[in-house]
Structures are given as C-alpha cells and as structure tokens.
Design an enzyme around this catalytic site. Structure first.
Site, PDB file in Angstrom:
ATOM      1  N   SER A 180       0.792  -1.228   0.000  1.00 44.96           N
ATOM      2  CA  SER A 180       0.000   0.000   0.000  1.00 44.96           C
ATOM      3  C   SER A 180       0.824   1.278   0.000  1.00 44.96           C
ATOM      4  CB  SER A 180      -0.982  -0.001   1.170  1.00 44.96           C
ATOM      5  OG  SER A 180      -0.300  -0.150   2.393  1.00 44.96           O
ATOM      6  N   HIS A 208      -5.562  -3.062  -2.737  1.00 47.32           N
ATOM      7  CA  HIS A 208      -5.219  -2.120  -3.806  1.00 47.32           C
ATOM      8  C   HIS A 208      -5.195  -2.748  -5.200  1.00 47.32           C
ATOM      9  CE1 HIS A 208      -4.343   1.032  -0.892  1.00 47.32           C
ATOM     10  NE2 HIS A 208      -3.862   0.058  -0.148  1.00 47.32           N
ATOM     11  N   LYS A 240     -12.050   1.144  -1.608  1.00 47.96           N
ATOM     12  CA  LYS A 240     -11.014   1.693  -2.474  1.00 47.96           C
ATOM     13  C   LYS A 240     -11.527   1.697  -3.923  1.00 47.96           C
ATOM     14  CE  LYS A 240      -7.759   1.175   1.105  1.00 47.96           C
ATOM     15  NZ  LYS A 240      -7.085   0.262   1.995  1.00 47.96           N
TER      16      LYS A 240
HETATM   17  C1  LIG Z   1      -7.025   0.116   3.455  1.00 51.09           C
HETATM   18  C2  LIG Z   1      -6.425  -1.196   3.757  1.00 51.09           C
HETATM   19  C3  LIG Z   1      -6.977  -2.036   4.735  1.00 51.09           C
HETATM   20  C4  LIG Z   1      -8.090  -1.589   5.638  1.00 51.09           C
HETATM   21  O1  LIG Z   1      -9.299  -1.552   4.991  1.00 51.09           O
HETATM   22  P1  LIG Z   1     -10.467  -0.636   5.577  1.00 51.09           P
HETATM   23  O2  LIG Z   1     -11.684  -1.113   4.900  1.00 51.09           O
HETATM   24  O3  LIG Z   1     -10.098   0.763   5.239  1.00 51.09           O
HETATM   25  O4  LIG Z   1     -10.479  -0.861   7.060  1.00 51.09           O
HETATM   26  C5  LIG Z   1      -6.451  -3.300   4.892  1.00 51.09           C
HETATM   27  N1  LIG Z   1      -5.394  -3.699   4.145  1.00 51.09           N
HETATM   28  C6  LIG Z   1      -4.803  -2.904   3.232  1.00 51.09           C
HETATM   29  C7  LIG Z   1      -3.624  -3.413   2.453  1.00 51.09           C
HETATM   30  C8  LIG Z   1      -5.297  -1.628   3.025  1.00 51.09           C
HETATM   31  O5  LIG Z   1      -4.702  -0.819   2.145  1.00 51.09           O
END
Ligand SMILES: *Cc1c(COP(=O)(O)O)cnc(C)c1O
Length: 386
Positions: A180, A208, A240
C-alpha cells in the site's frame, strides 16, 4: 495527562503530527478541502466510482426499501437480503465458493488471523504489510514471524523452522497483494508454491488490486491466474477501487462457515447498512461493464512514469496506481506536501511508523478520473517546489 501533552509536543518536533483536512464534497479528483479547491492525488478511489451515478442510485433505492441502519449483527437479524445478494455476487466475481462481508478491511483481517490461528500456530508476514495485518497477527496469539520485503528465501527458512518444531500446527502466510505504501506487487505464484511445500495457508489482502488489476478487475489473483486452490483465503476492501465501504473474505465453504462461527470481529459488531451492500453489488457490474476505467488508469500510470523520468523526478519501482516519491526526511516531506497544497494539489506526506524511518514520502495515487494534463501540472509543481 501530562504525558499525553508531552507526546503531542514530541510528535510536532519530529514532524510526525497529523491533522485532518475537512473535505467539503464527494470523493473526486477535484475537491474542496479546508476551503481551498484542490486537485487530489491521494484517494484510493482508483476507478472514480465513489460518486458514480449508478452506485448512488443503487444506494438511494436500497434506503427507500431497507432504511438506513441494519439494526443488529449479522448473526442476530442484521443480515439483509441485500447483504446476502452482495456476498453471492462477490463469490461469483472472484470465482470462489463463497464470500463473507465485513464492515471494514481492518476487521476482516483481524477475523482471518484470529479464526485461523492460535497458540502454537505461526503467522508469516512481509515487513511492509498493512498495519491491520500486523495487528491481526498480534491479536491472534500465534507466533509472529516477519520477513524482509519480498524476501521469499527468508520466508522459506522461517516456514521450515516452524514446520520442524511444530509439524502439527497451522502456518498462515498473510501478505499485501499490492503493497500500500510502495505500490509494488507480491509474487503470488511463488508464495502459493511455498505455502504448498510447507503445508501452510496463503492469505492475500488485495485492497489495492481488487477492481483495478486483471482483465475483469478481479484483482492481483486474477492478473496472475490464481484461483481458490492457490490462494485459499482472498480478502479485499470495498472502500477503495470499489468506491463504497467495507471488505470481504472469499474462499471455500469451510473457510466462510468457520469465520461465521469463530471470528469475533464478525460476530460482535453491527452489520453495515444494507444500502452499502446494494452499492457494492452495483459497483461489481460497473467494474465489469466499464473496462475503459482500468485501461485509462493504466495509460495515466504510464504517462506519469514517462514524464517524471524525463523531468528527473525519481519514482519507486511500481506499475500500479500507487506512485510514491521518496523524500526521506519527515519535515521536508511535510514542507513539500504543504507547498503543493498552497499551489492547489493534495498529495499527503506519509511518515513513520506507516513507512520505515528515513523513507518519508509523497504518496501520489492516480484515478481514472485524472487527465494527462492534471499529471503534467502536478509534476511541474513538484519540480518547482524542490
Ligand atoms: C485500506 C487497507 C486495509 C483496511 O481496509 P479498511 O476497509 O479501510 O479498514 C487493509 N489492508 C490494506 C492493504 C489496506 O490498504
């Protein structure tokens, strides 16, 4: 409370203090933050779906039928027909037997760690994994081993050592699909091979990659041609590229039933609003029906990399929408981020502990909503601010 004040002061001195900008409109590349119109390069809404007309309409229609709140946890009465339908759509979309919705990705990761492992078992993680995976390992009571970023030889050794001492115990490899903060991709085929050889389970967090990678937007597993056999535990977030909120875990019938019975972050929390599930179901159709969004994003990534190189701006080795520029010093990164904001660009400074000390960076992310001129403007502003 003196120690709290001291801690806040210290954070300021170290350039680690965080403040929140107030966004006055929907998620978009053109936003108004703290009263200033800015071009945003920081959201994870990679396909521009968070304010998509079809998703909004799906949520509005669902609210008319199902109201706003779910009323209770999934195991009580909160599991609505809209949640159920969304889970079936996710299972079909990912080519897995079943899928299970969670309120957030953070909670989905806690669920996997604690439902699949316990004392004597071991969890293996890349050192650059997302904080929620690290917390999942800590909460699980399993042994926790971390290997240097993408160093699968070290992982191989760690798996052998655990198997030698605890043959009868579980081994769980948990990895980001797309990392990320760096934007590079895990080698899932190699990880799947290692898992097979050491009788370990592979779990991929594709926060992602889901929606963005693969012909149909199925994510990194889709891109690398890996199904449920190779990656038995697939997790991805829905806030996302999918543009909504929440997360899911997909895999076998036995995996999903086990999570429903055992995962405390699933059982002891209110089900998310049904309208969100309806918006996700609609988003999956848009992801399938509008491949131009993925194609355009790839073109923008290529454009950014080419232009940055020509201008002497050094990017990390990433082919995804995450294109960080390493700055190093915390204060310098914050100063640059502020200077860009003054010029009308929103690019956050990411600092430790989110990234290793000495690698503070501007985390540039692209969206299918950007135009090539937006990127050219950003690069010029970065070159002028340094
Ligand atoms: C954003 C993210 C999360 C958390 O997800 P949320 O729904 O925002 O709690 C978990 N793992 C990764 C790799 C992320 O980028």
């Amino acid at each position: 409370m003196k120690s709290l004040q001291d801690d806040l002061d210290q954070r300021r001195q170290q350039g680690l203090y965080h403040r929140r900008g107030v966004n006055q409109g929907p998620s978009s590349v053109h936003t108004r933050i703290d009263g200033r119109n800015v071009l945003s390069f920081c959201s994870n809404d990679y396909l521009g779906l968070a304010n998509h007309a079809a998703l909004r309409q799906a949520a509005i229609d669902a609210i008319e039928r199902f109201g706003v709140g779910s009323g209770s946890a999934h195991l009580v009465s909160g599991h609505s027909a809209l949640h159920h339908e969304c889970e079936q759509a996710l299972a079909e979309f990912t080519g897995r037997e079943r899928a299970l919705l969670f309120s957030t990705g953070y909670m989905a990761n806690l669920a996997v760690g604690s439902a699949l492992t316990g004392r004597g078992d071991a969890i293996f993680q890349d050192k650059l994994n997302h904080a929620s995976l690290i917390d999942a390992a800590q909460l699980s009571h399993a042994l926790f081993k971390r290997y240097p970023h993408q160093n699968l030889d070290r992982l191989d050794q760690q798996l052998s050592a655990h198997a030698a001492d605890h043959a009868e115990h579980n081994r769980l490899i948990m990895t980001d699909g797309v990392f990320s903060m760096d934007g590079d991709k895990a080698d899932l085929s190699e990880l799947a091979d290692l898992a097979r050889r050491h009788a370990a389970t592979l779990m991929v967090d594709d926060a992602h990659g889901f929606g963005v990678l693969g012909q149909q937007g199925g994510g990194l597993c889709d891109e690398q041609g890996l199904g449920q056999d190779a990656v038995p535990v697939l997790m991805a977030t829905l806030g996302k590229a999918v543009g909504v909120s929440g997360a899911f875990v997909a895999g076998s019938e036995v995996l999903i039933e086990s999570l429903i019975q055992r995962a405390r972050s699933y059982i002891y929390t209110t089900a998310s609003p049904p309208a969100l599930a309806a918006a996700v179901t609609r988003a999956l159709q848009v992801i399938r029906d509008e491949p131009w969004r993925r194609d355009k994003l790839q073109d923008l990534i290529a454009h950014l990399r080419l232009r940055a190189q020509a201008m002497g701006i050094h990017l990390m080795d990433s082919t995804t929408a995450i294109q960080p520029i390493i700055i190093g010093d915390n204060h310098t990164a914050v100063r640059l981020s502020r200077a860009l904001f003054e010029k009308g660009f929103h690019v956050p400074a990411i600092r430790p502990p989110t990234v290793p000390p000495g690698t503070a960076r501007l985390r540039v992310t692209l969206s299918a909503e950007h135009q090539t001129e937006d990127i050219d403007q950003l690069l010029r502003a970065i070159a002028d601010s340094r």
